[in-house]
Design an enzyme around this catalytic site. Sequence first.
Site, mmCIF file in Angstrom:
data_model
loop_
_atom_site.group_PDB
_atom_site.id
_atom_site.type_symbol
_atom_site.label_atom_id
_atom_site.label_comp_id
_atom_site.label_asym_id
_atom_site.label_seq_id
_atom_site.Cartn_x
_atom_site.Cartn_y
_atom_site.Cartn_z
ATOM 1 N N CYS A 115 0.810 -1.229 0.000
ATOM 2 C CA CYS A 115 0.000 0.000 0.000
ATOM 3 C C CYS A 115 0.837 1.270 0.000
ATOM 4 O O CYS A 115 0.324 2.354 -0.273
ATOM 5 C CB CYS A 115 -0.958 0.005 1.186
ATOM 6 S SG CYS A 115 -2.182 -1.304 1.088
ATOM 7 N N HIS A 247 -3.333 7.420 2.069
ATOM 8 C CA HIS A 247 -3.690 6.073 1.607
ATOM 9 C C HIS A 247 -5.066 5.749 2.183
ATOM 10 O O HIS A 247 -5.352 6.052 3.348
ATOM 11 C CB HIS A 247 -2.645 5.059 2.073
ATOM 12 C CG HIS A 247 -3.095 3.643 1.852
ATOM 13 N ND1 HIS A 247 -3.586 3.202 0.643
ATOM 14 C CD2 HIS A 247 -3.159 2.585 2.696
ATOM 15 C CE1 HIS A 247 -3.918 1.935 0.751
ATOM 16 N NE2 HIS A 247 -3.676 1.536 1.982
ATOM 17 N N ASN A 277 -10.040 -0.128 -0.225
ATOM 18 C CA ASN A 277 -8.579 -0.021 -0.226
ATOM 19 C C ASN A 277 -8.045 -0.592 -1.540
ATOM 20 O O ASN A 277 -8.112 -1.803 -1.763
ATOM 21 C CB ASN A 277 -8.026 -0.804 0.980
ATOM 22 C CG ASN A 277 -6.513 -0.722 1.096
ATOM 23 O OD1 ASN A 277 -5.831 -0.288 0.160
ATOM 24 N ND2 ASN A 277 -5.989 -1.146 2.229
HETATM 25 N N1 ACO Z 1 -18.228 -8.668 9.115
HETATM 26 C C1 ACO Z 1 -18.684 -8.888 10.358
HETATM 27 N N2 ACO Z 1 -17.882 -9.151 11.392
HETATM 28 C C2 ACO Z 1 -16.551 -9.203 11.157
HETATM 29 C C3 ACO Z 1 -16.012 -8.981 9.885
HETATM 30 C C4 ACO Z 1 -16.907 -8.708 8.830
HETATM 31 N N3 ACO Z 1 -16.500 -8.460 7.569
HETATM 32 N N4 ACO Z 1 -14.676 -9.094 9.954
HETATM 33 C C5 ACO Z 1 -14.374 -9.354 11.229
HETATM 34 N N5 ACO Z 1 -15.501 -9.425 11.952
HETATM 35 C C6 ACO Z 1 -15.647 -9.672 13.398
HETATM 36 C C7 ACO Z 1 -14.460 -10.399 13.964
HETATM 37 O O1 ACO Z 1 -14.640 -11.789 13.810
HETATM 38 C C8 ACO Z 1 -14.495 -9.969 15.411
HETATM 39 O O2 ACO Z 1 -15.480 -10.731 16.091
HETATM 40 P P1 ACO Z 1 -15.186 -11.274 17.558
HETATM 41 O O3 ACO Z 1 -15.011 -10.040 18.410
HETATM 42 O O4 ACO Z 1 -16.434 -12.040 17.857
HETATM 43 O O5 ACO Z 1 -13.955 -12.101 17.449
HETATM 44 C C9 ACO Z 1 -15.010 -8.537 15.358
HETATM 45 O O6 ACO Z 1 -15.653 -8.414 14.072
HETATM 46 C C10 ACO Z 1 -13.925 -7.475 15.505
HETATM 47 O O7 ACO Z 1 -12.865 -7.776 14.581
HETATM 48 P P2 ACO Z 1 -11.547 -6.879 14.513
HETATM 49 O O8 ACO Z 1 -10.647 -7.417 13.450
HETATM 50 O O9 ACO Z 1 -10.986 -6.700 15.897
HETATM 51 O O10 ACO Z 1 -12.171 -5.496 14.037
HETATM 52 P P3 ACO Z 1 -11.512 -4.052 13.975
HETATM 53 O O11 ACO Z 1 -12.374 -3.119 14.677
HETATM 54 O O12 ACO Z 1 -10.052 -4.056 14.329
HETATM 55 O O13 ACO Z 1 -11.622 -3.689 12.421
HETATM 56 C C11 ACO Z 1 -10.216 -3.617 10.435
HETATM 57 C C12 ACO Z 1 -10.951 -4.486 11.463
HETATM 58 C C13 ACO Z 1 -11.264 -2.805 9.685
HETATM 59 C C14 ACO Z 1 -9.470 -4.522 9.493
HETATM 60 C C15 ACO Z 1 -9.216 -2.662 11.137
HETATM 61 O O14 ACO Z 1 -8.450 -3.400 12.061
HETATM 62 C C16 ACO Z 1 -8.290 -1.961 10.196
HETATM 63 O O15 ACO Z 1 -8.686 -1.091 9.444
HETATM 64 N N6 ACO Z 1 -6.964 -2.245 10.243
HETATM 65 C C17 ACO Z 1 -5.965 -1.516 9.468
HETATM 66 C C18 ACO Z 1 -5.964 -1.893 8.028
HETATM 67 C C19 ACO Z 1 -4.846 -1.141 7.326
HETATM 68 O O16 ACO Z 1 -4.615 0.043 7.557
HETATM 69 N N7 ACO Z 1 -4.095 -1.806 6.455
HETATM 70 C C20 ACO Z 1 -2.938 -1.171 5.871
HETATM 71 C C21 ACO Z 1 -2.973 -1.113 4.471
HETATM 72 S S1 ACO Z 1 -3.430 -2.629 3.673
HETATM 73 C C22 ACO Z 1 -2.082 -3.169 2.696
HETATM 74 O O17 ACO Z 1 -0.969 -2.786 2.826
HETATM 75 C C23 ACO Z 1 -2.351 -4.295 1.728
#
Ligand code: ACO
Length: 320
Positions: A115, A247, A277
């Site tokens: 990214c 980004h 993304n």
């Molecule tokens: N739909 C419903 N529920 C979901 C989904 C979904 N699509 N995905 C995960 N969940 C559930 C999980 O199972 C978890 O349930 P649990 O609590 O019962 O175990 C709950 O939702 C919370 O999951 P988290 O992963 O902790 O959710 P979070 O609030 O952290 O959000 C996210 C996830 C959106 C991925 C966030 O962590 C994020 O944006 N991270 C950064 C991403 C990023 O910046 N990437 C860099 C660039 S990407 C690259 O370089 C390719």
Amino acid sequence: MIRSRILAAGGYLPADCVDNATLAARFGIDTSDAWIRERSGIRQRHLAAPGETASSMGAAAARQALERAGVGAEAVDAIIVATATPDSSFPATAVRVQAALGITHGFAFDVLAACTGFVYALAVADSMIRSGAARTALVIGAETYSRILDWTDRGTCVLFGDGAGAVVLRAEDGEAGILSTHLHADGRHAGILHVEGGPGSTGTSGLLRMAGPEVFKHAVTKLAAVVDEALAANGLARADIDWLVPHQANIRIIEGMGRKLGLPTERVVVTVDRHANTSAASIPLAMAEACGDGRFKPGDLLLLEAIGGGLTWGSALVRW
Ligand code: ACO
């Protein structure tokens, strides 16, 4: 002083625009529109059609950027494509773009920093322009992440989209252009955001894996640090920034950075709601949108920042 001036930006999005509910139904994902919007800000994404590739989309974005810049393809002597989803291991996607544009001189190669790829490619192009190795460069981010997503992993497959963005850089003597770039990498964190294997591996899935919450924590601290680094290196203050072009991974990260910089929301270029993304394509796609509607004015100061697989992260400060 010779600088790399960004003359214009262009973009390309595949025709297949898929909202959250349609995505869930199409791929049988146990998720909801509300969860995706609340956690990431994403409403929809575009998915490449069979036969559409990083090079075909990259060439389309490049054509729009060249047209907006009023520059003919024959003037381009360097093409750098940032992609983690190339058409093939080789030749480079940039070489395929070169051929699609009918260019037969100069050089073309790819850069891989996930990214952060566009910021890396911009830094490389800027160095080469200032050293005299190139005069007019196309810097492109182009991705087909839909091809490396695990559609059974709801924690990742809802977050990404396909597309391409491009900018035209030209060596010019003046105040406008790239003021600085700062690049970072720390391979100790490779495991929290990576693709499982590839053409040089055996027995691997070739699919994207991400520990989202871990990446989120790194994003918040590393992006804040890289922004301060860019300002300090240029003797500038937060108040000097006219536009944040981040980004586009997650609206919460983007809004947090906007608040840190004291920027009103309308000064932050946001596309994550509509593009999701698109990895290396996200910044140039955002620039293409803002360039197309005339948001950037001559003399405006743009701050570009990104973090991605590697981990890699970086910034660019640009005088429009
Ligand atoms: N739909 C419903 N529920 C979901 C989904 C979904 N699509 N995905 C995960 N969940 C559930 C999980 O199972 C978890 O349930 P649990 O609590 O019962 O175990 C709950 O939702 C919370 O999951 P988290 O992963 O902790 O959710 P979070 O609030 O952290 O959000 C996210 C996830 C959106 C991925 C966030 O962590 C994020 O944006 N991270 C950064 C991403 C990023 O910046 N990437 C860099 C660039 S990407 C690259 O370089 C390719």
